[in-house]
Design a protein around this motif. Sequence first.
Motif, PDB file in Angstrom:
ATOM      1  N   LYS A   1      35.160  42.718 -25.416  1.00  0.00           N
ATOM      2  CA  LYS A   1      35.154  42.035 -26.694  1.00  0.00           C
ATOM      3  C   LYS A   1      36.544  41.441 -26.974  1.00  0.00           C
ATOM      4  O   LYS A   1      37.559  42.076 -26.692  1.00  0.00           O
ATOM      5  CB  LYS A   1      34.758  42.985 -27.824  1.00  0.00           C
TER       6      LYS A   1
ATOM      7  N   ASP B   1      39.304  40.172 -29.640  1.00  0.00           N
ATOM      8  CA  ASP B   1      39.712  40.379 -31.030  1.00  0.00           C
ATOM      9  C   ASP B   1      40.103  39.033 -31.638  1.00  0.00           C
ATOM     10  O   ASP B   1      41.104  38.429 -31.263  1.00  0.00           O
ATOM     11  CB  ASP B   1      40.888  41.363 -31.083  1.00  0.00           C
TER      12      ASP B   1
ATOM     13  N   GLU C   1      32.903  37.277 -37.742  1.00  0.00           N
ATOM     14  CA  GLU C   1      33.272  37.036 -36.348  1.00  0.00           C
ATOM     15  C   GLU C   1      34.625  37.644 -36.021  1.00  0.00           C
ATOM     16  O   GLU C   1      35.504  36.971 -35.482  1.00  0.00           O
ATOM     17  CB  GLU C   1      33.294  35.526 -36.080  1.00  0.00           C
ATOM     18  N   LYS C   2      34.805  38.907 -36.340  1.00  0.00           N
ATOM     19  CA  LYS C   2      36.067  39.565 -36.026  1.00  0.00           C
ATOM     20  C   LYS C   2      36.198  39.839 -34.538  1.00  0.00           C
ATOM     21  O   LYS C   2      37.305  39.960 -34.014  1.00  0.00           O
ATOM     22  CB  LYS C   2      36.185  40.859 -36.823  1.00  0.00           C
ATOM     23  N   THR C   3      35.070  39.994 -33.853  1.00  0.00           N
ATOM     24  CA  THR C   3      35.070  40.159 -32.399  1.00  0.00           C
ATOM     25  C   THR C   3      34.029  39.227 -31.793  1.00  0.00           C
ATOM     26  O   THR C   3      32.958  39.022 -32.372  1.00  0.00           O
ATOM     27  CB  THR C   3      34.760  41.613 -31.998  1.00  0.00           C
TER      28      THR C   3
ATOM     29  N   SER D   1      32.256  38.052 -27.790  1.00  0.00           N
ATOM     30  CA  SER D   1      32.171  38.326 -26.364  1.00  0.00           C
ATOM     31  C   SER D   1      32.906  37.234 -25.594  1.00  0.00           C
ATOM     32  O   SER D   1      33.287  36.195 -26.144  1.00  0.00           O
ATOM     33  CB  SER D   1      30.705  38.385 -25.918  1.00  0.00           C
TER      34      SER D   1
END
Length: 544
Positions: free
Chosen positions: A138, A140, A155-157, A159
């Motif tokens: 993930k 950051d 959408e803090k993380t 893929s």
Amino acid sequence: MGRAAAAARAEGQRRPKVAAAAAKKKKKKKMAKQLQPLAEAATQEAEEAARRGRHLRALCGASGAERALEELVFGDSLVAEEGELLQRLAGPPPLRATERGSLLRDSSDSEVENEAKDNFLPSKKPAWVDDEDEAEEKIDMTHRYKKDMMKSDAEKTLSKKQFKKRLQEEFQRAMGGVPAWADRENRKKSRRTASDSDSDEDDDLLCRTGNFISNSESLPRGVLQMKSCLPANQERLAGGKLSTVQFHPSAQVILTAGRDRSVSLFQVDGIKNPKIQSIYLESFPIYKACFSADGEQVIATGTHHKMFYVYDMMGGSIIPVHQVRGMEEKFVKNFEVSPDGSFMLLTGTSGYLHLLSMKTKELISTMKVNGRSTASAFTPDSSKIYTYSKEGEVFIWDVKSRKCLHRFEDEGSLEGKCIAVSRNNQYVACGSVSGVVNLYTTDVCLKENNPKPVKAIMNLVTPATSVTFNPTTEILAVASNEADEAVKLVHIPSYTVFSNFPVFRRKQIYLTQSMDFSPRSGFFSIANNKGKALLYRLKHYSDF
């Protein structure tokens, strides 16, 4: 005498034998010297073979417990792998005569085939699989270099696939679409068509002589090759502040107008710039003057007047427009002319925008923004109008329906000052009271309410009052009329400032009031508060 002759004959017969023996001995020494490296090589091969034999015996001497432990750790394929390992350590078997011949024939194959043969290895199963390797990493997005790419707080993380897609979107937005070199399908098609015409092009190239090295078509960044010329209005300098400078849309002519109540036309040659004509408007300090799209008229507005003038250059007449029916404005100052020559947009008070017919100078419609409008700009196709409000909002109008299509907030703007749209309709530049000029792409401005600028130009420390693009959209000129030498030329698409303009520690521009580029970017002019229209020759562009 008889004995002496016999002795001489015996001596003559013995000398060839001695010489032959010496030659034979010398030949043997030479052969031994040549065979010595071969003997040494054979000795080394024998020692290497003995060493490999000892190593193989050591490998084969492992105990049963050790072999069971190896099978448990490395799997059942250990036996086959060990046999393969032993075979590799033992070295390749000696080649027979037929194999040597086939090897010599194989050496003439192409490098691609040999590489494919060498890289071919049987696939093997992994000894074990780590679950952590399978877990998707993930990214950051709260990092300071990535938080600008977040579309929402959720959408803090992201893929890796999502982050890659987001980077592609940001790149396409900055470039105004997918560049030709990044479009794989179009590249394949162009390669096919190019391969068909390669032979013809090669023939044409071989049939010509001359210099095949030419200058790059795109403008390089860093240093702008330019030359300072005599002021465009050298033959008639303005008596006060010069409020407007503009190049004719088709002729090699420049227009100047200012607070000395005069409008002047000059021919631009970069050497003398002779005066063509001047007109004087009594008691009418000029706020702004502008050519019509066809270049046959000049429209001029005053600083504190309700009326405006139209100068017909073909007929040589000056037509005053005292009142526009249906428009109630105390002063008429700021205006814009559409690129197709159909409309004239007057900026009124209290946020009103008045759209006039350029042919009849009659009111067509009135639009209104929330707050007060400070600047407007037509798109190159004259289908839309961008209006910048004093509150920092940008309104996008449809010219045909006179309806607001969209509006967005200029990032960080406390008060709007000036706005410009590029000639290729790719960029919008918004200058604010803080001196920051935000550069946006038009497709983002039409979709988002809070778009992110592709570049925030922070080279000005006083309010940005003038922004303009050159016709090729390779240069953005930004300036302020509240500080001396406050002019910067920005290279697009690198978004970097040219380091050699203005000239360091040499005051010649003073307060910039207006700027413009010639139709093909060959010249750049700045109107200042000293009554001069400074003229610069941009050497990268060959035409006027």
